[in-house]
Motif scaffolding. Structure first.
Motif, mmCIF file in Angstrom:
data_model
loop_
_atom_site.group_PDB
_atom_site.id
_atom_site.type_symbol
_atom_site.label_atom_id
_atom_site.label_comp_id
_atom_site.label_asym_id
_atom_site.label_seq_id
_atom_site.Cartn_x
_atom_site.Cartn_y
_atom_site.Cartn_z
ATOM 1 N N TYR A 102 -2.969 1.027 -1.312
ATOM 2 C CA TYR A 102 -1.556 0.784 -1.655
ATOM 3 C C TYR A 102 -1.057 1.892 -2.571
ATOM 4 O O TYR A 102 -1.834 2.616 -3.202
ATOM 5 C CB TYR A 102 -1.382 -0.578 -2.331
ATOM 6 C CG TYR A 102 -2.166 -0.747 -3.613
ATOM 7 C CD1 TYR A 102 -1.685 -0.262 -4.830
ATOM 8 C CD2 TYR A 102 -3.379 -1.428 -3.626
ATOM 9 C CE1 TYR A 102 -2.396 -0.439 -6.003
ATOM 10 C CE2 TYR A 102 -4.105 -1.613 -4.791
ATOM 11 C CZ TYR A 102 -3.611 -1.114 -5.984
ATOM 12 O OH TYR A 102 -4.318 -1.278 -7.139
ATOM 13 N N ARG A 122 -9.667 1.678 4.437
ATOM 14 C CA ARG A 122 -8.253 1.555 4.766
ATOM 15 C C ARG A 122 -7.412 2.377 3.785
ATOM 16 O O ARG A 122 -7.795 2.563 2.631
ATOM 17 C CB ARG A 122 -7.825 0.089 4.673
ATOM 18 C CG ARG A 122 -8.566 -0.840 5.609
ATOM 19 C CD ARG A 122 -7.996 -0.774 7.006
ATOM 20 N NE ARG A 122 -6.571 -1.059 6.997
ATOM 21 C CZ ARG A 122 -5.709 -0.621 7.915
ATOM 22 N NH1 ARG A 122 -6.130 0.146 8.906
ATOM 23 N NH2 ARG A 122 -4.440 -0.934 7.849
ATOM 24 N N ASP A 182 -5.956 -5.746 9.771
ATOM 25 C CA ASP A 182 -6.296 -4.765 10.785
ATOM 26 C C ASP A 182 -7.509 -5.255 11.569
ATOM 27 O O ASP A 182 -8.333 -6.030 11.058
ATOM 28 C CB ASP A 182 -6.606 -3.416 10.126
ATOM 29 C CG ASP A 182 -7.822 -3.480 9.228
ATOM 30 O OD1 ASP A 182 -8.899 -3.047 9.657
ATOM 31 O OD2 ASP A 182 -7.692 -3.983 8.091
ATOM 32 N N HIS A 209 -2.710 -9.122 3.129
ATOM 33 C CA HIS A 209 -3.401 -9.759 4.256
ATOM 34 C C HIS A 209 -4.260 -10.899 3.723
ATOM 35 O O HIS A 209 -4.640 -10.914 2.545
ATOM 36 C CB HIS A 209 -4.311 -8.763 4.972
ATOM 37 C CG HIS A 209 -3.730 -7.395 5.136
ATOM 38 N ND1 HIS A 209 -3.053 -6.994 6.252
ATOM 39 C CD2 HIS A 209 -3.723 -6.327 4.294
ATOM 40 C CE1 HIS A 209 -2.651 -5.739 6.118
ATOM 41 N NE2 HIS A 209 -3.048 -5.315 4.929
ATOM 42 N N VAL A 249 1.172 -9.492 6.258
ATOM 43 C CA VAL A 249 1.008 -9.003 7.636
ATOM 44 C C VAL A 249 -0.406 -9.322 8.110
ATOM 45 O O VAL A 249 -1.295 -9.624 7.320
ATOM 46 C CB VAL A 249 1.276 -7.482 7.726
ATOM 47 C CG1 VAL A 249 2.719 -7.156 7.390
ATOM 48 C CG2 VAL A 249 0.337 -6.702 6.805
ATOM 49 N N ASP A 297 -3.212 -3.513 0.764
ATOM 50 C CA ASP A 297 -3.462 -2.104 1.061
ATOM 51 C C ASP A 297 -2.141 -1.440 1.422
ATOM 52 O O ASP A 297 -1.064 -1.982 1.098
ATOM 53 C CB ASP A 297 -4.517 -1.949 2.165
ATOM 54 C CG ASP A 297 -4.116 -2.609 3.487
ATOM 55 O OD1 ASP A 297 -2.910 -2.905 3.669
ATOM 56 O OD2 ASP A 297 -5.001 -2.836 4.343
ATOM 57 N N ALA A 298 -2.189 -0.300 2.086
ATOM 58 C CA ALA A 298 -0.960 0.434 2.383
ATOM 59 C C ALA A 298 -0.032 -0.326 3.325
ATOM 60 O O ALA A 298 1.187 -0.109 3.314
ATOM 61 C CB ALA A 298 -1.311 1.796 2.980
ATOM 62 N N ASP A 299 -0.583 -1.229 4.151
ATOM 63 C CA ASP A 299 0.233 -1.937 5.135
ATOM 64 C C ASP A 299 0.927 -3.169 4.570
ATOM 65 O O ASP A 299 1.906 -3.648 5.133
ATOM 66 C CB ASP A 299 -0.626 -2.362 6.326
ATOM 67 C CG ASP A 299 -1.134 -1.165 7.119
ATOM 68 O OD1 ASP A 299 -0.474 -0.107 7.068
ATOM 69 O OD2 ASP A 299 -2.192 -1.288 7.767
ATOM 70 N N GLY A 300 0.393 -3.725 3.495
ATOM 71 C CA GLY A 300 0.961 -4.955 2.934
ATOM 72 C C GLY A 300 -0.134 -5.845 2.397
ATOM 73 O O GLY A 300 -1.211 -5.372 2.016
#
Length: 300
Positions: free
Chosen positions: A298, A295, A63, A92, A60, A87-90
């Motif tokens: 994960y 951030r 940020d 990068h 993704v 991280d938690a979003d995926g």
């Protein structure tokens, strides 16, 4: 010198009675308690299902805060760089440098493979390979794994199980006089996924846990880049390409409090000089990886 950033930190034996044995007190000429009691049927124990591996993080966009931090430092760097993190979003990535020879970072999966089938001095060799990046120790681990294609397959098993199945270990020398395994092409995104899977596996895998403990004790002379982060678990690698320019890279895990971020970063200075590549990893760590620490990390 990289500025340090605080982010983490007696037995009773019972004889089994066969179900067909008469359970009364009687015998020939004695009192009887009646027919034997039928055995009680018991269900077999339910096998414990293996804990599933965490799903592969999706790629993704970064940020905005991290993207701005990277843009701000870009003009101060000596050449091309790349950064990937989970991280938690995926997962990068930033920068144009996406892959390259693994160099000594491959000693991490190699150490896991070697500790799966330890021989006499395997643990000492792993310590030397991970803390000091000792090439003789790494060669001994490779030889102990069978050398050549057999050793490569055993390292690939580790990569497969730790979310780096897109990477295949090199088994033949492509850049003499350097080791075949050091020439393994390992992308930054695959390395970041591997670093995350390594920490997720550690609580239930003593071999992986041992490797991570060694990665926390890299010698002072190699504690640049991620090594300037308190509590980081990391491994660096470096070497010249066919054009003589040094690629300098690291993989590792950093965090603050309960958050963890898996990171892979690399630099190739326009000058080709190793020290300039190291300076770029110092800058990336100090000005960008510190932003990542804020951030959400994960999960496993």
């Amino acid at each position: 010198m990289p500025r340090r950033v605080a982010l983490l930190a007696g037995v009773v034996v019972l004889a089994a009675v066969p179900s067909a044995v008469w359970l009364g007190t009687g015998g020939p000429g004695g009192p009887s308690a009646g027919p034997p009691t039928p055995p009680v049927a018991t269900a077999p124990p339910t096998p414990t299902a293996p804990r599933p591996e965490p799903p592969r993080p999706a790629l993704v966009d970064p940020d905005p805060a991290t993207a701005r931090a990277f843009a701000a430092v870009r003009g101060r760097l000596h050449g091309e760089v790349g950064l990937a993190w989970v991280d938690a979003d995926g997962i990068h990535r930033l920068g144009g440098l996406r892959t390259g020879a693994a160099w000594s970072t491959v000693k991490v999966p190699m150490s896991v493979a070697a500790l799966r089938r330890p021989q006499g001095d395997t643990r000492d060799l792993v310590t030397r390979a991970l803390r000091r990046s000792d090439n003789d120790a790494a060669l001994a681990l490779w030889t102990g794994l069978g050398g050549g294609a057999q050793a490569a397959r055993r390292v690939d098993v580790v990569l497969d199980r730790l979310d780096s199945a897109e990477t295949r270990t090199s088994s033949s020398v492509s850049e003499p006089p350097f080791s075949p395994y050091g020439q393994t092409r390992w992308s930054l995104t695959d390395q970041a996924r591997f670093a995350r899977a390594l920490t997720c596996r550690a609580p239930r895998d003593p071999v992986v846990r041992e490797v991570l403990e060694e990665m926390a004790q890299v010698e002072p002379g190699q504690r640049w880049g991620l090594g300037g982060v308190e509590g980081a678990r990391f491994k660096g690698g470096w070497g010249p390409g066919a054009d003589g320019r040094y690629l300098v890279r690291q993989l590792g895990v950093v965090g603050r409090g309960g958050h963890r971020v898996a990171v892979a970063l690399a630099a190739r200075a326009d000058s080709g000089v190793f020290a300039d590549g190291v300076a770029d990893l110092d800058l990336l760590t100090a000005d960008v990886v510190t932003v990542l620490a804020d951030r959400p990390g994960y999960s496993c």
